[in-house]
Every structure is written in structure tokens, then in C-alpha cells.
Enzyme design. Structure first.
Site, PDB file in Angstrom:
ATOM      1  CD  GLU A 267      27.427  77.694  33.072  1.00 54.34           C
ATOM      2  OE1 GLU A 267      26.400  78.537  32.786  1.00 54.34           O
ATOM      3  OE2 GLU A 267      28.505  77.563  33.000  1.00 54.34           O
ATOM      4  CD  GLU A 435      30.756  80.861  28.393  1.00 53.99           C
ATOM      5  OE1 GLU A 435      30.027  79.674  28.563  1.00 53.99           O
ATOM      6  OE2 GLU A 435      30.301  81.532  29.073  1.00 53.99           O
TER       7      GLU A 435
HETATM    8 ZN   LIG Z   1      28.162  79.999  33.262  1.00 55.41          ZN
END
Ligand SMILES: [Zn+2]
Length: 537
Positions: A267, A435
Site C-alpha cells: 500500500e 484509507e
Molecule cells: Zn491495508
């Protein structure tokens, strides 16, 4: 055990798939079952089956079948033996088409998403189709138009490949697996021109180290860098403290904001956000100064340095999803998590410090925008207060979506940092997962989604920092008046709240009572215009 770990590491970093697959396949899989996490709900397929791939391709020259002559221009050379590199295998289909296999996470073949590799020895104007054929996930933003990123020696800035040349579909040739195909034209064929392709904008362990070294050299009296522990492969787990020098003394109560990133190594957008956050906090901006004066910021920028170095998507070197082990991390199996938790627990027991916020930064592979996950508490008041920070973030960041923000207590998330710390810290503290989409955001001003760039990821870090100033009411004079367009967008966001799934509980809006209205700051959000593409896609 250590020998075994080293063995896997050596095989991952030194040898090509074809040389080691027969020798290490059994060891690799057996090891992962013993060491790594068992089945995970968020992994699409059950295992890597016949396509099991161990180790990255290493300057792998792909000839047409039966070819015995000297290598020629246009016989592509693939390589992923570099930091954060990931490509396990290449199959020649035709001169113009290649099947590419993602190398699974070390010691955990269930995760196959992140890729990062180079191609060289290209012919001028050579057109190819690359098929990435063994993803472990089925749901993907590729369905929505996401595309890989590319750079080359003469064009060192990453760019997204245009969506129109990318296809995502179930493929009968690969057991109906989802395959992502993209077309590409190698327009420059100079000897030194190397093309880089990646799942998202890479951000390596070394890049972080170089960045932190540079900041350290400035000898700022409000910036402290400490070593929390070393990883299994002896990399640094850095802890940063950013606050005015007087806040280092224990003479009155201080508020602490604790931020972590990159527990999931694939990520990479999380690291761009963390860098934006750090760089803003150490800047001369008046909001940064007032933040440093009033708050102690603690940042662990990279919770999984080995996983990042190795080019994993989800796991640590030993195949663990560290964000499922907060309840009981082991010092030898999850050393970075163990050290971070230990440090947090010490802070928590320090009577001079109040941990007000814990924010763990991630990237999301199926949703758009930037948003947060929070906890559900039995205490209704605490639950309601939890919606305040995401609301304020929504006012500051055009890409933040309150509609995507959700609060849950799923059993499967019990081992995450956000859930674990939510249960431990005082009821005046808030724990979130932040996020950001791997792909794009809608800003409410245009119907078209805007693909994220490295700059717009970094901007999220600045907006996150700025939101703390709003939360603590440290800069009321700097908040601009609301705009009509902004208010309209927020109205839309409110409407979509009611459409949320039943297992997600909506937070009650409290923005009208927090004194910040529906404004959106533009002072902190300059987005540089992307340079025109000069590849011939
Ligand atoms: Zn994650």
C-alpha cells in the site's frame, strides 16, 4: 528457524523462478503453512496452485521458443531483483504478448497483487501486450479504469498508463482467473532506456531512510528520530517525534497524536501520505508551528520495512499480516509490531501524556476517495464524537468522502491497530484507519473521477495535519468561508449516507456544531498540473 528465514530470503532475492521452483516449492509452501497466516477473508483465491512462483525474475531474457541464436533487440529482458521489486515469472506468448506472474508474498502464497519490474532491450516502436495473470484478488479498481504506472530512464516521473489501453476480465486460459492486460509501446530504444512498471507509485524503504536522513541533518530542535527496533532482516523501525522543544519536558499534560503507516507493504500510497504529513509538520507554515506548540506528534512511518523491501503486498517477511496481530504480537515473529505496541503502552501509562488519536494509514484496492474506518462503542456519546474528526477532514480535503467512512466491529478486524487500541485507550481517544484509493477520487465539482498522483497523495498528509488544528481549534482565523460548490458536494455526501450497507453504522453529522461549517481549505491544497504525457500509448 533463522536459517530457514534466511533461506527463503535468499531464494526470493537471488534466484529466478525457474532455477529454484523445484527445489523450494515444498519448503516455501510448507513454511508458509507453518509460519504465515491461515486463510484470510480478503484474499480472493484459495492458493497459488500450479502457478506457484518463488523468487523474482533476475535480468530474465525472454527468447521465442526454439530460438538458439544471439539475443537481439526486441528480445525483452525482465528484471525485478531490486528493492520492492516483484515479478515471479514471464511466459512468452508471441513476439507481442507476454503472460506475467506476480511473485506471492514471502511465506504466504495467498497474496499476489503488488508488482514492480523493469523491461529493457526493447526495439524502437515495439508494441506489446502484458497480461498479469495470477492476481489473488478478483474485485479490483481495474474494473473502474485503474491502470498501472510507468516511468523510464529518460522520463523519471511516474505516470499512469491510460485506462483505454487496460483491460480486466475473466480469462478461460487461466482457470477463469481475473487477468489485467495492458498494451504498451516502447517508443525509445536507446541502449540505456529502461522501462519501469508498477501496481502503484512505489515508495521504498531506502527512499524513507534517505528522506529521514535529510531531515535529521537539518538538526531541527522540534524533530527527533529514534530507533524502535530492528527487523528480522536488520532494517530500522523508525519512530519520529515532532513537537516544540518545551513539550519534551514532563511538566504538564501533553496531547499525543500517534500515526503509523505501511503495515501493509504493497500500500505504497500510505507512504506518500505519511511523507506529506511529516513534511508539513516540520515546515514553517503557521499552522504547522501552532500544531507543534500544542501537540506531540509521534509517527512510525513504516511498520513493515522488510515487507516493503521484499516487494510483498500484505505480509511481513515471515508471511504474517501484521495488522491482524495487535492483540498478541510476538517479539520474534512480529518484532516491529511488538516494539510499536510496547511503546504505545508505555505512552499510555505515562501520566504526563494523553494519547488523543491513533491513525493508521492504508490504501484501498476497491474503493474511490480517501476515507476512514472507526470503531463502534457501546458508549453512544463516544461513538457520536468519533464522527467529528472525519467530518472536519471532509471540510479540509476535496478528496475525502464521509459517505465512504464507516464504523464497524467485525470479528475479522479485531487484530487491527485501530480496533485493538480502541479497546485499550481512554474513552476520550479516537482510533481510525485512514484509507486512500489506489486509483481515484470524486471531488463533487466534476462528474469525472480524478486519478491520484504522488502529489495528491502527499496532499492528504498535509490535510490530515491541518485537520488536527481544526479539531483542537488552533487556527480559527485561517479557515476560509464556505463555497457554494463545496456546500453542494457536502449535501450530496449527506444524502448518500443513508444508502450505506446494514453492517456499517452511520455516524451522526456534527459538522454544524463544530464551528467549521462546510468550508474547504484551498490554502493547503495546491495540486500541480500533470505534465503532458510523452509516451506513445
Ligand atoms: Zn491495508
Amino acid at each position: 528457524m533463522y536459517v530457514l528465514v534466511q533461506l527463503v530470503y535468499i531464494c526470493v532475492s537471488k534466484y529466478r523462478y525457474s532455477k529454484v521452483i523445484n527445489e523450494f516449492k515444498v519448503v516455501g509452501n510448507g513454511f508458509s503453512l507453518m509460519m504465515g497466516d491461515a486463510k484470510r477473508a480478503d484474499s480472493g483465491s484459495s492458493d497459488s496452485g500450479d502457478d506457484a512462483v518463488v523468487g523474482n525474475v533476475n535480468k530474465h531474457l525472454v527468447y521465442p521458443p526454439g530460438y538458439t541464436g544471439k539475443p537481439k533487440k526486441g528480445h525483452l529482458i525482465f528484471d525485478a531483483c531490486f528493492e520492492s521489486g516483484n515479478l515471479g515469472r514471464v511466459d512468452y506468448i508471441t513476439e507481442h504478448e507476454y503472460d506475467l506472474f506476480v511473485r506471492p508474498d514471502t511465506c504466504n502464497p495467498r497474496f499476489r497483487v503488488w508488482f514492480y519490474f523493469t523491461v529493457e532491450n526493447v526495439k524502437a516502436d515495439q508494441r506489446v501486450i502484458f497480461n498479469v495473470v495470477n492476481f489473488s484478488k478478483t474485485k479490483s479498481l481495474y474494473r473502474e479504469g485503474m491502470s498501472p504506472v510507468v516511468k523510464s530512464t529518460s522520463r523519471p516521473k511516474w505516470q499512469r498508463i491510460p485506462s483505454k489501453t487496460v483491460y480486466y476480465y475473466r480469462c478461460p486460459d487461466h482457470r477463469k482467473n481475473y487477468v489485467m492486460s495492458f498494451a504498451f509501446c516502447f517508443d525509445r530504444a536507446d541502449e540505456n532506456e529502461v522501462y519501469y512498471f508498477a501496481y502503484s507509485y512505489p515508495y521504498t524503504y531506502t527512499r524513507l531512510q534517505v528522506h529521514l536522513d535529510r531531515i535529521e541533518k537539518k538538526q531541527l530542535n522540534f524533530f527527533k528520530r529514534e530507533l524502535l527496533t530492528l527487523t528480522v532482516q536488520q532494517r530500522r523501525l523508525d519512530l519520529l517525534t515532532i513537537t516544540s522543544p518545551e513539550n519534551f519536558c514532563e511538566d504538564e499534560k501533553r496531547k499525543v497524536v500517534f500515526v503509523t503507516g505501511r503495515v501493509h507493504p504493497g500500500e505504497s500510497p500510505a507512504s506518500h501520505i505519511v511523507q506529506g504529513f511529516i513534511d508539513f509538520l516540520i515546515s514553517n507554515h503557521p499552522i504547522a508551528r501552532v500544531l507543534r506548540d500544542n501537540i506531540v506528534f509521534k509517527v512510525v512511518p513504516m511498520l513493515n520495512p522488510d515487507g516493503v523491501y521484499l516487494g510483498n503486498y500484505r505480509c511481513s517477511l515471515m508471511g504474517f499480516d501484521l495488522n491482524r496481530h495487535w492483540q498478541d504480537p510476538s517479539p520474534w515473529a512480529h518484532p516491529t509490531l511488538h516494539a510499536t505496541k510496547q511503546y504505545l503502552m508505555n505512552l499510555h501509562s505515562n501520566p504526563w501524556l494523553d494519547i488523543d488519536f491513533y491513525v493508521d494509514i492504508h490504501a484501498h484496492s476497491t474503493l474511490s476517495n480517501c476515507f476512514m474506518y472507526g470503531n463502534i462503542y457501546d458508549d453512544e456519546d463516544r461513538f457520536q464524537r468519533q464522527a467529528v474528526f472525519p467530518r472536519l477532514m471532509c471540510n479540509n480535503a476535496e478528496d475525502f468522502s464521509f459517505a465512504n467512512t464507516a464504523f464497524n466491529r467485525d470479528v475479522v478486524k479485531a487484530g487491527t491497530g485501530r480496533r485493538f487500541l480502541g479497546g485499550i485507550l481512554d474513552e476520550s481517544s479516537y482510533c481510525y484507519t485512514l484509507e486512500v484509493s489506489f486509483y481515484n477520487y470524486f471531488n463533487g465539482l466534476s462528474a469525472n473521477p480524478i486519478p491520484y498522483t504522488e502529489e495528491t497523495y502527499t496532499r492528504i498528509g498535509r490535510n490530515l495535519a491541518k485537520t488536527f488544528a481544526d479539531y483542537y481549534k488552533l487556527s480559527p482565523q485561517m479557515v476560509p468561508k464556505p463555497t457554494a460548490a463545496g456546500a453542494q458536494f457536502k449535501e450530496k455526501e449527506k444524502t448518500s449516507l443513508s444508502k450505506r450497507k446494514s453492517n456499517r453504522v452511520s455516524a451522526t453529522s456534527s459538522s454544524s456544531s463544530n464551528g467549521n461549517g462546510n468550508s474547504r481549505s484551498s490554502a493547503l491544497s495546491p495540486v500541480p498540473k500533470p505534465k503532458s504525457r510523452d509516451y506513445r500509448f
